[in-house]
Scaffold this motif. Structure first.
Motif, PDB file in Angstrom:
ATOM      1  N   MET A 168       0.843  -1.192   0.000  1.00 28.96           N
ATOM      2  CA  MET A 168       0.000   0.000   0.000  1.00 28.96           C
ATOM      3  C   MET A 168       0.874   1.236   0.000  1.00 28.96           C
ATOM      4  SD  MET A 168      -3.141  -0.691   2.548  1.00 28.96           S
ATOM      5  CE  MET A 168      -2.530  -1.666   3.877  1.00 28.96           C
ATOM      6  N   LYS A 169       0.269   2.352  -0.374  1.00 24.54           N
ATOM      7  CA  LYS A 169       0.946   3.627  -0.231  1.00 24.54           C
ATOM      8  C   LYS A 169       0.461   4.307   1.047  1.00 24.54           C
ATOM      9  CE  LYS A 169       2.182   5.427  -4.517  1.00 24.54           C
ATOM     10  NZ  LYS A 169       1.968   5.810  -5.903  1.00 24.54           N
ATOM     11  N   TRP A 170       1.161   5.331   1.438  1.00 23.58           N
ATOM     12  CA  TRP A 170       0.814   5.991   2.686  1.00 23.58           C
ATOM     13  C   TRP A 170      -0.657   6.407   2.733  1.00 23.58           C
ATOM     14  CZ3 TRP A 170       2.571   6.198   7.380  1.00 23.58           C
ATOM     15  CH2 TRP A 170       1.971   7.104   8.264  1.00 23.58           C
ATOM     16  N   ASP A 171      -1.148   6.972   1.647  1.00 20.35           N
ATOM     17  CA  ASP A 171      -2.531   7.460   1.633  1.00 20.35           C
ATOM     18  C   ASP A 171      -3.546   6.358   1.917  1.00 20.35           C
ATOM     19  OD1 ASP A 171      -2.145   9.927  -1.033  1.00 20.35           O
ATOM     20  OD2 ASP A 171      -1.470   9.870   1.038  1.00 20.35           O
ATOM     21  N   HIS A 172      -3.194   5.131   1.528  1.00 19.60           N
ATOM     22  CA  HIS A 172      -4.129   4.021   1.743  1.00 19.60           C
ATOM     23  C   HIS A 172      -4.284   3.680   3.216  1.00 19.60           C
ATOM     24  CE1 HIS A 172      -2.577   2.928  -2.454  1.00 19.60           C
ATOM     25  NE2 HIS A 172      -3.779   3.429  -2.603  1.00 19.60           N
ATOM     26  N   LEU A 173      -3.342   4.122   4.029  1.00 19.09           N
ATOM     27  CA  LEU A 173      -3.413   3.844   5.460  1.00 19.09           C
ATOM     28  C   LEU A 173      -4.439   4.727   6.160  1.00 19.09           C
ATOM     29  CD1 LEU A 173      -1.034   2.051   5.041  1.00 19.09           C
ATOM     30  CD2 LEU A 173       0.198   3.235   6.846  1.00 19.09           C
TER      31      LEU A 173
END
Lengths: 527, 430
Positions: B52-57
């Motif tokens: 995942m990328k940070w935004d997905h967290l």
């Protein structure tokens, strides 16, 4: 946070490197692809059967060896390491190249088949000629651009399906589901219609149901069915029964997944060749709002177009059928009104405000036009010639949307753009799924840790986490039941189930773990 | 309209804020120096691994906060003036509050090891830790992880995706044996080792040794062995992040002391989540619970209290979950790692795969006490009900099918488990 590649022999191996065997496999696959490209460039191969076998064989073997090597010797389990670092799956340069190449292929296929070697007069040349031997074996006829496309499409589902099975080999739901789409594509979409053609019967893909199969009621198809005797009539009846009986029953029992991720060819390609791009779907609320309007507009478009086509067909062949064009028209108006009323009477509480507005507006427009036409004596129902409508639908939706955007943009927008924003079949099944199905994705008590894997890997852009972290079940029109959210969940919070429709939708927070009465209190507004 | 200030934007603070907003129109301010927006701390590993990328967290889109009138402030709180009800920040003007919720979370434990502050030595709790790890692993071929717990195994999995050699130092006889019964711990340890991680058991860290470049060069263990490494992961548990509160009138021990209403000794100041310590432990729970779920539950509770419906923190049956590489783990109720005198464990393990189930029950009353599962998913609601209904072990085993939560078409093991239990009983009576 972007990742910079640090590979200065000071660190471990970079995650995206490939092994020697994979390099050889890649070479083999590209040689196979080059044969096709050379054929497109009008290189005439001496022994077409040999070179075609060589080409398709090398592509298949290359892909299979690459996949085996990618998952061989690794533990069974979720394999998403480095997905967002790789150029191919992170909208990087490789992804864009793949997307542009696919898009160009679709544009040429739909609108410029002559460049592939389709000749109005005389024999095929180019890449279509290369496929002649195979086409003659199956149907006895020379190949067309659609045969070339169908062969490559089926091959893609088979070889990437194999890769997908390896990737999810620990998950039997995924394995069986993938075998199912591979089977339906190969048998129903590819071989059976060709064999029917060989037997001089109408070309018919039994699993391709209206409105996805938007031409089912086009004049030339109906003529084809009726001129083919009993089998043709049976096909037409089966087509109608599929819409009104078979699909609602199956969707009631299993959700729309029985079609979208177990049977359908578009879904089949998305789940196999498209799997590496599934995480690219847009999860924003904005995308969801757009999705609802666009997909239902396509549904209205295809309904209107089909009514118009049948209406004008009946008008032209007035003496052949007991069904008159006016009877048909008012029958359709009645049917739409009945469906609308049933939903409004029994399920209005489950519709959002904009959904109600949309439904009422669209119904009013359709009925209004039918009335204007009837009382105004306008021969061109819906103001345009029916065949023009069909042509536009075919161009805008059938080709541009489902092909060029739907598949061509896999590496940019994710693998189910067409299924999510465009497919009218998905819209109908989605309504059934949302309003009266036993299917739901169950959230397991209070176990969600909001990690976001489910939402990230949902190809339909459903924000699964938003439901899971509230303890709600997921009942969404767009869910195709691919099961990946449940597979990637590190805490086992999600399960696809068919169970009683009672309490299927639980819109209050129901997180286990805390004082039993506390959540009830939380769900009440304080004074 | 009062002003509620929440210190910390983790799961505890954000859950509290969401529920306060649901039930009231109070002014809510959430302060965090760590990140702009709430993110799922449990998923930090997936960013490093490229899942995942940070935004997905981030569970909520960025417009969510403004839409729900939740005021976010990005700053560290340096000092709290409890008399004036005022917070002094690292940047910007001070903030006044009517009620304060402390949800400051945890930091990795450090036990005063020599070299524990060298470059290349770090924990894995915060966003900053993740960024630091990305920097540190530029130089890393070999890593040593100190402590074998949930964060330790996650860090090991992360590093293995970059082909870094990992050695884990585990104090107990087996991986995480402080929590898992011995055989479960052994099975998990074997699975971790099958991923190329070396586990040194009954081994502790002595010193961390610097190299010429000033970075970590090696560690020395309690067995006297020196292990070369460029990275040391400190994963020997966490402790409440309350340094900045030391010396104030707020009563603290390991964490901020709270009563059952999550109230501190200062009126209008509450503490929830990892940083809170119950004055009186609840049931068999630890006084400090650094767990995602309990943080969430405390947030739910304090929200009711702050919206005029005073509630005790009254958690139900204990539950937790984790994933060790490919093995999912769930636990419900109490399964003690070293069975208490009245406690008996029944265990079933798959012959070839790391798949197992351990059920704890009272040997006299036969009451079902708890269950650990590995590679089998269970339905939270069913197990929770059985614990509340005080079912007996026989009932649980006979009805285990009802509790299964595995995906469709998966192999089912209830029959095998039941059979194996019956055989065990017969052997026990002979």
């Amino acid at each position: 946070m972007s990742r910079i590649e640090h590979n200065m022999a000071m660190t471990g191996e970079s995650p995206a490197s490939i092994s020697t065997i994979q390099k050889i496999a890649t070479t083999a696959g590209l040689i196979g692809l080059s044969i096709l490209l050379l054929a497109v460039a009008n290189v005439s191969f001496p022994n077409k059967a040999l070179f075609l076998s060589l080409s398709l064989g090398l592509i298949s073997i290359g892909t299979i060896v690459f996949a085996v090597h990618a998952y061989n010797g690794k533990h069974a389990g979720i394999k998403n390491d480095g997905v967002w670092f790789k150029s191919m799956t992170n909208r990087g340069i490789l992804g864009w190249i793949a997307g542009i190449a696919l898009t160009l292929f679709y544009i040429i296929l739909y609108w410029f088949p002559q460049y592939l070697g389709l000749n109005a007069e005389g024999d095929n040349t180019g890449v279509i000629a290369l496929f002649d031997p195979l086409s003659r074996i199956i149907s006895g006829n020379p190949a067309s651009q659609w045969f070339v496309y169908g062969t490559l499409y089926t091959l893609a589902i088979l070889i990437f399906g194999f890769k997908f099975i390896l990737k999810y080999r620990h998950n039997r739901y995924e394995v069986i589901r993938t075998i199912s789409v591979m089977f339906f594509q190969t048998a129903f979409a590819f071989i059976i219609p060709e064999i029917l053609a060989k037997l001089n019967e109408p070309y018919y893909d039994f699993k391709n149901i209206w409105p996805l199969n938007y031409d089912l009621f086009a004049g030339y198809r109906i003529d084809g069915f009726l001129s083919a005797g009993n089998l043709g009539v049976l096909m037409l009846i089966f087509g109608i029964i599929s819409i009104f009986v078979i699909t609602p029953i199956l969707t009631y029992r299993y959700g729309k997944r029985w079609y979208c991720s177990w049977v359908c060819g578009c879904g089949g390609l998305a789940e196999t060749a498209g799997d590496p791009y599934r995480h690219l779907s847009d999860k924003s609320q904005f995308a969801w709002k757009v999705e609802r309007w666009v997909i239902h507009s396509v549904l209205v478009f295809v309904t209107v177009m089909t009514i118009a086509v049948v209406y004008s067909y009946l008008g032209e062949n007035a003496d052949r059928f007991w069904l008159t064009k006016d009877l048909f028209l008012w029958g359709m108006a009645g049917l739409l009104t009945v469906i609308f009323s049933l939903i409004m009477i029994f399920k209005r509480n489950e519709l959002a405000k904009d959904a109600k507005i949309g439904a009422i507006a669209y119904l009013a427009i359709i009925l209004g036009i039918i009335s204007i036409n009837y009382f105004g004596g306008n021969y061109n129902i819906f103001f345009f010639d029916a065949y023009k409508l069909r042509e536009w639908y075919g161009f805008l939706i059938g080709a541009a949307f489902s092909g060029v955007i739907g598949v061509g943009f896999y590496p940019i927008f994710g693998s189910r753009v067409w299924c999510r924003f465009g497919c009218p079949m998905a819209a109908i099944l989605g309504m059934q799924q949302r309003l009266f199905s036993k299917f739901r994705i169950t959230t397991n008590g209070g176990q969600c840790i909001s990690c976001g894997n489910c939402s990230t890997y949902c190809e339909m852009g459903i924000d699964v986490r938003a439901y899971a972290q509230k303890g709600q079940n997921i009942v969404r029109s767009s869910c195709v039941g691919c099961g990946i959210c449940s597979a990637v969940c590190p805490r086992g919070v999600l399960k696809l189930e068919n169970a009683s429709t009672k309490n299927r939708i639980n819109s209050e927070e129901v997180l286990l773990g805390n004082d039993v009465n506390l959540l009830d209190l939380l769900n009440q507004k304080s004074e | 309209m009062k002003h509620i200030v929440i210190l910390g934007n983790g799961i505890s603070g954000i859950t509290a804020a969401r529920h306060i907003r649901k039930r009231s129109d109070h002014k809510i301010t959430i302060i965090s120096g760590e990140s702009d927006y709430f993110f799922s701390r449990t998923a930090l590993m997936y960013v490093y691994m490229g899942h995942m990328k940070w935004d997905h967290l981030q569970p909520y889109e960025n417009w969510f906060w403004e839409k729900n009138d939740l005021n976010l402030v990005k700053a560290w709180v340096e000092k709290i003036d409890f008399d004036q009800k005022k917070l002094r920040l690292s940047s910007g003007s001070p903030i006044e509050y009517d009620q304060l919720v402390l949800a400051t979370g945890s930091i990795p434990n450090k036990f005063g090891w020599e070299g524990q502050d060298l470059p290349g030595v770090q924990g894995l709790v915060s966003k900053q830790d993740l960024i630091e790890l990305e920097e540190n692993t530029k130089f890393t071929r070999k890593a040593v992880i100190v402590g074998g717990g949930l964060i330790g195994v996650e860090l090991a999995e992360m590093l293995r995706t970059r082909k870094i050699e990992v050695t884990m130092l585990v104090r107990e006889k087996e991986f995480w044996h402080s929590v898992l019964p011995l055989k479960d711990a052994k099975m998990i340890a074997e699975h971790i080792e099958s991923h190329g991680v070396k586990i040194l058991k009954e081994t502790q860290l002595e010193t961390i040794n610097p190299g010429e470049n000033g970075r970590v060069r090696s560690v020395t263990t309690s067995t006297g062995e020196e292990i070369e490494c460029e990275l040391v992961g400190l994963c020997a548990g966490v402790r409440p992040a309350i340094e900045f509160l030391k010396g104030s009138e707020l009563e603290t021990d390991n964490g901020i002391l709270v009563n059952e209403f999550l109230e501190t000794n200062i009126p209008d100041v509450y503490a929830i989540g990892d940083c809170a310590q119950q004055r009186k432990a609840i049931g068999q729970r630890k006084p400090v619970e650094a767990v995602w779920y309990t943080g969430r539950m405390m947030g739910e509770t304090v929200a009711l209290t702050l919206t005029g419906n005073k509630q005790k923190y009254n958690p139900g049956n204990w539950f937790n979950s984790a994933k060790f590489f490919d093995v999912e783990y769930q636990t419900y109720g109490w399964v003690w790692s070293k069975p208490k005198e009245y406690e008996k464990h029944f265990r079933w393990q798959h012959t070839t795969e790391p798949r197992a189930i351990t059920i704890s029950f009272n040997s006299e009353t036969e009451l079902f006490q708890g269950i650990n599962t590995y590679g089998i998913r269970l339905r939270h609601e069913v197990i929770d009900r059985w614990l509340n209904e005080q079912r007996k072990i026989g009932y649980v085993l006979a009805n285990l099918k009802e509790a299964n939560f595995d995906p469709e078409f998966y192999d089912r093991y209830e029959k095998q488990i039941f059979q194996s239990f019956k055989n065990n009983l017969q052997q026990a009576t002979i």
